[in-house]
Design a protein around this motif. Structure first.
Motif, PDB file in Angstrom:
ATOM      1  N   PRO A 100       0.797  -1.209   0.167  1.00 18.29           N
ATOM      2  CA  PRO A 100      -0.091   0.017  -0.034  1.00 18.29           C
ATOM      3  C   PRO A 100       0.750   1.160   0.106  1.00 18.29           C
ATOM      4  O   PRO A 100       2.042   1.246   0.317  1.00 18.29           O
ATOM      5  CB  PRO A 100      -0.842  -0.043   1.270  1.00 18.29           C
ATOM      6  N   ARG A 101       0.433   2.377  -0.692  1.00 15.22           N
ATOM      7  CA  ARG A 101       1.061   3.605  -0.257  1.00 15.22           C
ATOM      8  C   ARG A 101       1.299   4.027   0.965  1.00 15.22           C
ATOM      9  O   ARG A 101       2.178   4.763   1.278  1.00 15.22           O
ATOM     10  CB  ARG A 101       0.457   4.754  -1.216  1.00 15.22           C
ATOM     11  N   ASP A 102       0.100   3.817   1.848  1.00 12.74           N
ATOM     12  CA  ASP A 102       0.111   4.623   3.188  1.00 12.74           C
ATOM     13  C   ASP A 102       1.021   3.604   4.034  1.00 12.74           C
ATOM     14  O   ASP A 102       1.210   2.554   3.938  1.00 12.74           O
ATOM     15  CB  ASP A 102      -1.340   4.402   3.881  1.00 12.74           C
ATOM     16  N   GLN A 103       1.816   4.415   5.042  1.00 20.06           N
ATOM     17  CA  GLN A 103       2.620   3.696   5.774  1.00 20.06           C
ATOM     18  C   GLN A 103       1.954   2.926   7.030  1.00 20.06           C
ATOM     19  O   GLN A 103       0.876   3.655   7.599  1.00 20.06           O
ATOM     20  CB  GLN A 103       3.693   4.814   6.192  1.00 20.06           C
TER      21      GLN A 103
END
Length: 385
Positions: free
Chosen positions: A284-287
């Motif tokens: 995913p892009r989010d951490q």
């Protein structure tokens, strides 16, 4: 591996095909005495030969010895050649059949000598000029139609090829088995290196402190009878050192249990691809928060270990998505054979992992995915850990 092992043993039974098809072709012989000899002596002898031959194959695949079986089957073969009248394309195939098994447990030079000796003995104890009769030999060269030399040429070609075809098949099995053992060794080495690293860290952290505690405790014991104030001071320092050491141990253990997800994914890719397993990652892009990431890193580590040690996978797909306040990590491989599950035999690693994830409200599932696939899925709350 068990399936490939069975296929290898089955493919090595070429010698048994030669041992049975040739002699059974003499059933078409109009000579009643020959047929009686085949049924009374030949078939029982072939059954004994077959049992010994299979034991030789099993020993070759397992990497053990079978000298007794090789010698006993050679004796049985010579007895059959001496008691049965035949042509090279009938009973004469028994020598190359024996060599097809015996050479599997020999070096190259010994295998060449053994093959040549088996062919020579078979030719000496059979008569190339005898008409083998109708049946199996009609597919080859009849001595009355083409002459003896073409028959012998074809016989020598088949007899020399069969043992080496078996050796080639066995070599393929040995290469595959060595690759599997290499993957298992990689997994064991990774565990051993991690244990050594932690033991070194623990020794460096607390070795000096514990030595200082021991020395100060001895000083306090000696001073307790002559200078109580100094002894009390020494014990205060022991107490401070003990607390500091305990803090360092807790920090070390916390650091040991905190695994970096990105580093673990890189390590997984490197190890699996080194073992010939293709890896694909979808992140995913989010951490992901540190607590959840640590748990997922343990999932990746356990999943990688299972792929290396308990499957015959050629591809592993790892997908991580964030949805509904949770992060979902799915590892799918195409080698389901022998992979342990949460409820399978011995699956202590996955059981312990599922308990750890369940403690923060997450779940771990493991089992068949699509056709021929095994899937490990972990769902961890974003605020977990």
């Amino acid at each position: 591996m068990q399936g490939l092992r069975r296929m290898t043993v089955l493919s090595l039974t070429l010698g048994l095909v030669l041992a049975w098809v040739g002699p059974l072709s003499t059933l078409g012989d109009p000579d009643g005495q020959s047929r009686l000899s085949l049924l009374a002596v030949g078939v029982p002898g072939l059954l004994v030969f077959s049992v010994l031959y299979v034991r030789i194959l099993q020993a070759a695949v397992a990497g053990t010895g079978a000298r007794g079986e090789i010698a006993a089957s050679a004796v049985v073969g010579v007895i059959l050649l001496l008691t049965q009248d035949g042509h090279p394309w009938s009973w004469g195939l028994l020598g190359p059949a024996w060599a097809s098994g015996a050479v599997l447990l020999m070096g190259r030079s010994a295998a060449i000598t053994t093959t040549a000796a088996a062919i020579a003995v078979s030719l000496l104890l059979t008569s190339p000029g005898v008409d083998p009769g109708p049946g199996f030999t009609d597919m080859f060269l009849s001595p009355h139609r083409e002459g003896v030399l073409p028959v012998l040429g074809a016989y020598l070609g088949v007899s020399a090829t069969a043992p080496w075809a078996n050796r080639l098949q066995l070599r393929f099995w040995q290469v595959v088995r060595a690759a599997e053992e290499g993957k298992e060794a990689q997994a064991r080495l990774a565990v051993t290196e991690e244990r050594l690293r932690f033991s070194r860290d623990l020794h460096d952290l607390v070795g000096h402190s514990l030595s200082a505690i021991a020395v100060k405790s001895e000083v306090a014991a000696k001073l307790s009878g002559v200078d109580a104030a100094r002894a009390a001071g020494e014990m205060d320092e022991v107490r401070i050192l003990a607390r500091q050491t305990l803090k360092e141990i807790r920090t070390a253990v916390r650091g040991y249990r905190t695994v970096d997800l990105a580093a673990e994914l890189r390590a997984m890719t490197a190890v699996l691809e080194a073992g010939g397993i293709r890896c694909t990652l979808q992140m995913p892009r989010d951490q992901v928060p540190e607590g959840a990431a640590t748990l997922l890193a343990w999932v990746v580590r356990e999943g990688t270990t299972n792929v290396l040690r308990h499957s015959s996978a050629t591809e592993c797909r790892t997908v991580m998505t964030v949805r509904d306040g949770s992060v979902v990590l799915t590892m799918t491989n195409d080698g389901v054979e022998g992979v342990e599950g949460v409820e399978g035999r011995g699956g202590t690693g996955l059981i312990g992992l599922s308990e750890r994830v369940a403690a923060i409200g997450g779940t771990v599932t493991a089992g068949p995915g699509g056709p021929g696939e095994f899937r490990l899925r972990a769902t961890v709350p974003l605020g977990g850990g």
